[in-house]
Design a protein around this motif. Structure first.
Motif, PDB file in Angstrom:
ATOM      1  N   ILE A   1      -2.585   4.267  -4.802  1.00  0.00           N
ATOM      2  CA  ILE A   1      -3.370   3.372  -5.655  1.00  0.00           C
ATOM      3  C   ILE A   1      -2.504   2.541  -6.588  1.00  0.00           C
ATOM      4  O   ILE A   1      -2.818   1.378  -6.864  1.00  0.00           O
TER       5      ILE A   1
ATOM      6  N   GLY B   1      -6.701  -1.544  -0.208  1.00  0.00           N
ATOM      7  CA  GLY B   1      -6.837  -0.132   0.116  1.00  0.00           C
ATOM      8  C   GLY B   1      -6.957   0.011   1.614  1.00  0.00           C
ATOM      9  O   GLY B   1      -7.071  -0.991   2.334  1.00  0.00           O
ATOM     10  N   PRO B   2      -6.908   1.231   2.120  1.00  0.00           N
ATOM     11  CA  PRO B   2      -6.512   2.443   1.406  1.00  0.00           C
ATOM     12  C   PRO B   2      -4.998   2.496   1.236  1.00  0.00           C
ATOM     13  O   PRO B   2      -4.271   1.758   1.900  1.00  0.00           O
TER      14      PRO B   2
ATOM     15  N   ARG C   1      -8.938   0.456  -3.777  1.00  0.00           N
ATOM     16  CA  ARG C   1      -9.482   1.727  -3.301  1.00  0.00           C
ATOM     17  C   ARG C   1      -8.377   2.603  -2.701  1.00  0.00           C
ATOM     18  O   ARG C   1      -7.696   2.169  -1.768  1.00  0.00           O
ATOM     19  N   PRO C   2      -8.241   3.822  -3.200  1.00  0.00           N
ATOM     20  CA  PRO C   2      -7.276   4.726  -2.562  1.00  0.00           C
ATOM     21  C   PRO C   2      -7.752   5.165  -1.180  1.00  0.00           C
ATOM     22  O   PRO C   2      -6.940   5.460  -0.308  1.00  0.00           O
TER      23      PRO C   2
ATOM     24  N   SER D   1       0.792  -1.222   0.000  1.00  0.00           N
ATOM     25  CA  SER D   1       0.000   0.000   0.000  1.00  0.00           C
ATOM     26  C   SER D   1       0.829   1.280   0.000  1.00  0.00           C
ATOM     27  O   SER D   1       0.318   2.343  -0.344  1.00  0.00           O
TER      28      SER D   1
END
Length: 350
Positions: free
Chosen positions: A88, A84-85, A335-336, A8
């Motif tokens: 991205i 996520g988060p 998902r960011p 991430s």
């Protein structure tokens, strides 16, 4: 037995973790490759460079995790990856790799919320029972979360601007201490006078459990500019005074959060779990220990290698969800942003 993949931010990580039928854990392997050297010259994480490094090294990290666990990749029961988060580009690398492996090996896929992985780590390391209060303090997040169960979270407070780790990084950059900022500021602060400068404690008089570090950061910058050029003593005193300010803010907020925990859950034993890289800061840890002692609460801090981003926490979160019969489709999206308290985090009733 779960393969966990974490990409991430700026760590490329993979791990093999086993969860038995009683909820006990065994970390068979936990391989983390830091990207500090790639980003050091820029004073922070460059998302494009981070994603490229994940592409280059992730396959090798997964293979190493399997070798250290002494298993074949086909032996795992499911594959978990952070969805996520996060940045991205990096999230997509890890999640896409996990999807490919799940499809090729015909294994279930578990798309993990990075924050849930942090939230559940203490159950892997300390066997903590629900419910408990989590303080997540990292480069990207500063928040209090009530952890009621797997997939059942209530956010009580968050930062309205900078995360605490981000504030440390910015102060380190201002004082030319290098990156990452947290360890650099802590090291120089040991040589300084924490009482020389009375920096503001933002929001401290408000009842809500939110944080704000932007005004504190501005006050530090203005003080540094007023003293320029800074002597070594000036730098140490500024760092120590800044650290004293954030320690007080975090400890006061923790006391308020524990008071709310005891008021709303009078039958539960008060427990404060600290997660995220800032948990390694000894001044903040000491302040939290003092608050917990006064509140009659238990302070739980997992080993620092498991507080920072790693594959074992992702694998464990996957194991916790998989044990409840949860898995995800191969078309799940990265998902960011993905708040822990969204309805889609809920685990269906069995």
């Amino acid at each position: 037995m779960i393969l966990g993949i974490e990409t991430s931010c700026d760590e490329t990580a993979a791990a093999i973790v086993v969860r038995d039928q009683f909820g006990h854990s065994t970390i068979r392997s936990n391989v983390v490759r830091s990207q500090l050297d790639e980003h050091a010259a820029f004073g922070g994480v460059v998302p494009e460079l981070a994603a490229r490094a994940h592409v280059t090294f992730l396959d090798h990290i997964i293979a190493q995790a399997c070798r250290e666990a002494d298993i074949a990749l086909a032996d795992v029961d499911a594959i978990a990856a952070t969805a996520g988060p996060g940045l991205i580009g990096g999230v997509l690398v890890g999640l896409t790799t996990a999807k490919a492996l799940a499809a090729a090996l015909d294994k279930p896929l578990l798309a993990i919320n990075h924050l849930e992985a942090h939230a559940l780590t203490a159950r892997m390391t300390n066997g903590v029972a629900f419910p408990y209060l989590m303080l997540l303090v990292s480069g990207g997040h500063s928040q209090f979360v009530l952890v009621r169960g797997v997939g059942d979270y209530q956010r009580w407070g968050t930062t309205i601007d900078d995360a605490l780790g981000e504030a440390f990084d910015k102060i380190a950059k201002l004082l030319t201490l290098g990156h990452p900022g947290g360890p650099a500021v802590e090291a120089i602060a040991k040589l300084g006078d924490p009482k020389r400068f009375k920096f503001p404690r933002p929001l401290l008089r408000e009842a809500r459990l939110d944080f704000s570090f932007s005004g504190l950061k501005t006050a530090v910058r203005l003080q540094a500019e007023a003293l320029a050029p800074l002597s070594d003593k000036d730098v140490a005193d500024i760092a120590a005074s800044f650290q004293a300010a954030v320690s007080e803010v975090v400890s006061v907020r923790a006391g308020q959060a524990l008071a709310r925990f005891k008021a709303e859950l009078p039958d539960a034993s008060p427990q404060l779990v600290v997660a995220g890289g800032v948990a390694a800061n000894r001044a903040i840890a000491a302040a939290l220990a003092d608050v917990c002692e006064k509140a009659g609460a238990t302070l739980i801090v997992p080993p620092i290698a498991l507080c920072t981003d790693n594959g074992a926490m992702v694998a464990w979160a996957g194991a916790e969800r998989f044990a409840l019969g949860v898995s995800d489709p191969l078309d799940v999206t990265a998902r960011p942003r993905w708040p822990l308290d969204l309805a889609d985090m809920k685990v269906p009733l069995q």
